[in-house]
Scaffold this active site. Structure first.
Site, PDB file in Angstrom:
ATOM      1  CG  HIS A 276      -1.660   1.237   1.476  1.00 19.19           C
ATOM      2  ND1 HIS A 276      -2.966   1.439   1.092  1.00 19.19           N
ATOM      3  CD2 HIS A 276      -1.274   2.385   2.083  1.00 19.19           C
ATOM      4  CE1 HIS A 276      -3.344   2.655   1.447  1.00 19.19           C
ATOM      5  NE2 HIS A 276      -2.340   3.250   2.059  1.00 19.19           N
ATOM      6  CD  GLU A 277       2.331   3.441   3.780  1.00 21.97           C
ATOM      7  OE1 GLU A 277       2.659   4.533   3.283  1.00 21.97           O
ATOM      8  OE2 GLU A 277       1.340   3.305   4.513  1.00 21.97           O
ATOM      9  CG  HIS A 280       0.321   6.210  -0.461  1.00 24.83           C
ATOM     10  ND1 HIS A 280      -0.797   6.857  -0.909  1.00 24.83           N
ATOM     11  CD2 HIS A 280      -0.017   5.631   0.727  1.00 24.83           C
ATOM     12  CE1 HIS A 280      -1.783   6.683  -0.025  1.00 24.83           C
ATOM     13  NE2 HIS A 280      -1.333   5.929   0.959  1.00 24.83           N
TER      14      HIS A 280
HETATM   15 ZN   LIG Z   1      -2.220   5.203   2.737  1.00 24.21          ZN
END
Ligand SMILES: [Zn+2]
Length: 410
Positions: A276-277, A280
């Site tokens: 998830h990071e 980003h």
């Molecule tokens: Zn996030």
């Protein structure tokens, strides 16, 4: 416009904002006991659910008490010409505008810090303690306070002095130079925050070799992401709540995992959080947020420069001698509805970005470990599973757990 009108506008802004917050919180609180949605029925068992209800209520009551205290104090300070009083004290020490401004802000910061510390103490050592979150010792609490103050004095004081110095020299073009200074500072902090500031408060150690590190490397390679800086931070020094974040960019980019996160989640779930990071980063959210904050700062500084030389600003706060430092406070109060709106937009964007990062993790690693990790993290922080949509719309930087789970299952 007279100074008196401006004064009443400021008072109105403070009161309206307070009422808006109270209404929103009350609306949210009304849904604390809503039935848990089907998709989230496995988050809490009966006992934990009861505990989460009690936690929400405790925080709600505390919030009413502390925000009422702070708004009453602010209004009293304004009505009783507190700024004029502090300005006089500051001027009795020096006639240099930079020094006067530093003393002026120093007194206000220190006074408000002394007044709010009992609330922070209560929150940490009574509420968080009661629900088993608190790991902060009294010593850490006091040290944090002093380190925090020292940082404000050095960094905040330094930037304030520099900006006033620029203002005195450039007047009309003041905002451009101030913008340049703030931009350099922001970019620098973004790059080196983890290296320079975090070590003052926490210990960071590189993630040790082993199966977790191997799994992370394997994932990073599979998506062509160069990730050699993975750190574990001792979040457990203060709280049992877990977190993970991405910081810096270019050669300074790194992922920081809380030791509590490593403890609470299994390896697949940790990789999912990391994915998830990485999402980003890959979707350029980090750079976008940095750019957006730089542009917003520029716009704000420009608007500030249009109004700041107007003596009405200082007069509205009951201060006879117009100055940049008093003008800044009046401007900050008058500008708060606008910054509220930009905050709303940024939250809206941030929620979009969270979906994108979730989708990135879903397609590159799989939905299931992210779903279970999100559920565990929400359970372990006793979070509210049934927030009111209006509250989410205004305050949430992330979609709700239900929205994220539904999106991941799609
Ligand atoms: Zn996030």
């Amino acid at each position: 416009m007279t100074a008196t009108t401006l004064f009443y506008i400021i008072i109105a802004i403070i009161i309206i904002n307070f009422i808006k917050d109270k209404v929103l919180n009350a609306l949210n609180a009304k849904h604390y006991n809503d039935p848990i949605p089907e998709e989230l029925s496995d988050v809490y068992d009966e006992a934990d659910y009861k505990k989460s209800q009690a936690y929400k209520k405790a925080n709600y009551k505390f919030g009413i008490f502390s925000s009422t205290f702070s708004v009453v104090l602010t209004l009293a300070f304004l009505v009783l010409d507190g700024f004029e009083y502090v300005d006089k004290i500051a001027r009795s020490f020096s006639s240099n505008p930079i020094l006067v401004a530093l003393i002026f802000f120093g007194i206000i910061m220190l006074a408000s810090d002394i007044l709010t510390t009992p609330f922070a103490y209560y929150k940490t050592f009574v509420i968080e303690e009661k629900f088993g979150f608190n790991k902060t010792t009294k010593k850490t609490f006091i040290l944090d306070k002093f380190k925090g103050l020292l940082m404000i004095v050095i960094l905040g004081g330094g930037i304030l002095a520099l900006i006033i110095w620029i203002y005195q020299r450039t007047q009309d073009q003041f905002w451009l130079y101030a913008w340049a200074v703030v931009t350099v500072f922001t970019v620098f902090m973004n790059m080196f925050y983890s290296k320079l500031i975090v070590p003052l408060f926490n210990k960071q150690t590189p993630l040790e070799n082993g199966s977790l590190r191997d799994k992370i490397s394997e994932y990073a390679q599979s998506v062509g992401f160069n990730l050699n800086k993975i750190f574990v931070i001792d979040g457990s020094k203060r709280s049992t709540k877990a977190n993970a974040y991405f910081s810096g960019f270019g050669s300074e980019k790194r992922v920081t995992l809380y030791d509590t996160l490593v403890h609470d989640l299994d390896e697949d779930e940790i990789v999912a959080v990391l994915a998830h990071e990485v999402g980003h980063y890959k979707r350029k959210h980090i750079i976008f947020n940095l750019m957006a904050s730089i542009v917003l700062t520029g716009v704000t500084l420009y608007i500030l420069s249009v109004f700041i030389s107007n003596p009405l600003l200082s007069k509205a706060l009951g201060v006879d001698i117009p100055s940049l430092h008093v003008g800044l406070i009046a401007f900050g109060l008058l500008y708060s509805p606008i910054s509220g709106i930009t905050g709303l937009l940024m939250n809206h964007l941030s929620r979009k970005f969270e979906y994108q990062a979730d989708n990135y993790a879903k397609t590159t690693y799989g939905p299931q470990p992210l779903i279970t990790s999100l559920k565990k993290l929400n359970k372990n922080s006793l979070s509210n599973l049934t927030p009111h949509p209006a509250y989410v719309w205004i305050h949430y930087s992330h979609p709700t757990l239900l929205q994220r789970v539904q999106n991941l299952k799609k």
